[in-house]
Design a protein around this motif. Sequence first.
Motif, PDB file in Angstrom:
ATOM      1  N   ALA A   1       0.829  -1.206   0.000  1.00 37.84           N
ATOM      2  CA  ALA A   1       0.000   0.000   0.000  1.00 37.84           C
ATOM      3  C   ALA A   1       0.862   1.254   0.000  1.00 37.84           C
ATOM      4  CB  ALA A   1      -0.941  -0.015   1.208  1.00 37.84           C
ATOM      5  N   ASP A   2       1.949   1.264   0.759  1.00 36.17           N
ATOM      6  CA  ASP A   2       2.861   2.413   0.787  1.00 36.17           C
ATOM      7  C   ASP A   2       3.534   2.622  -0.567  1.00 36.17           C
ATOM      8  OD1 ASP A   2       2.185   2.756   3.414  1.00 36.17           O
ATOM      9  OD2 ASP A   2       3.963   1.756   4.224  1.00 36.17           O
ATOM     10  N   LYS A   3       3.923   1.528  -1.223  1.00 36.76           N
ATOM     11  CA  LYS A   3       4.533   1.637  -2.549  1.00 36.76           C
ATOM     12  C   LYS A   3       3.553   2.244  -3.554  1.00 36.76           C
ATOM     13  CE  LYS A   3       7.821  -2.194  -2.204  1.00 36.76           C
ATOM     14  NZ  LYS A   3       8.191  -3.533  -2.744  1.00 36.76           N
ATOM     15  N   ALA A   4       2.326   1.805  -3.511  1.00 34.80           N
ATOM     16  CA  ALA A   4       1.315   2.331  -4.437  1.00 34.80           C
ATOM     17  C   ALA A   4       1.083   3.817  -4.192  1.00 34.80           C
ATOM     18  CB  ALA A   4       0.023   1.543  -4.278  1.00 34.80           C
ATOM     19  N   ALA A   5       1.077   4.230  -2.959  1.00 35.97           N
ATOM     20  CA  ALA A   5       0.881   5.652  -2.645  1.00 35.97           C
ATOM     21  C   ALA A   5       2.037   6.491  -3.153  1.00 35.97           C
ATOM     22  CB  ALA A   5       0.713   5.818  -1.133  1.00 35.97           C
ATOM     23  N   ARG A   6       3.279   6.024  -3.039  1.00 33.87           N
ATOM     24  CA  ARG A   6       4.433   6.775  -3.518  1.00 33.87           C
ATOM     25  C   ARG A   6       4.425   6.861  -5.041  1.00 33.87           C
ATOM     26  NH1 ARG A   6       7.059   4.086   0.838  1.00 33.87           N
ATOM     27  NH2 ARG A   6       7.768   2.439  -0.564  1.00 33.87           N
TER      28      ARG A   6
END
Length: 212
Positions: free
Chosen positions: A121-126
């Motif tokens: 989820a953090d990767k997708a947000a970045r």
Amino acid sequence: LLAHSEDTSLDEPFTEEEALEMKSNLEAPLEAAKKPLTEEEKAEKLAKLEELRKVKKAEREEKEKQEAKDKEMKRIASGKEMSGIRQAIEEQEIKKMAELRRREKQEEKEAKAKVLAQIEADKAARRAEREAAKGNQAPAAPAPAPVPAQPALKRDYSEAKLQIRQTNGQPLVHSFGAKESLAAVRLYVEMNRTDGGSGPVKFMTNFPKKSF
């Protein structure tokens, strides 16, 4: 008596039954006192008394041997029973440890999956933030859908870990099933205590102060 003075068996004490029988045989009625026994008759009577004493002694020794044998058989049977109880407790402990390891592995697996999902989820947000910075006029990318929170793991409180302090200050720590009786705890302490005590085990709590 003089003829048997060298017989070492005469030093052994008579039983009450042997003494009474000897007394009854030696004390003749008043009529018999008129006619003293000959040396042969006295020797015969003494020989019979000695034979009777030997028979009684053999019976007593046989009885003592049988009692010792019965006592040893009871001791062996008691040892086998205690060994069976100890083996059952050890098997139960092995099952508990296996179940505990299985639950720990399952919890570890679920926690790892949760961490991996958060990382993705953090990767997708970045990535979305970088795309928005490249195209100034481009509409902002929709925020990634929040990762649904996983429900808290429902723990199965089927056992309790007890710490029992002995009279020498040393603790005994063991896990027991929630449905096990206090008798199982008492048996475990009796079999594993290191304070050198013996006899029935009594439990006491400090607060509230109770004895069991």
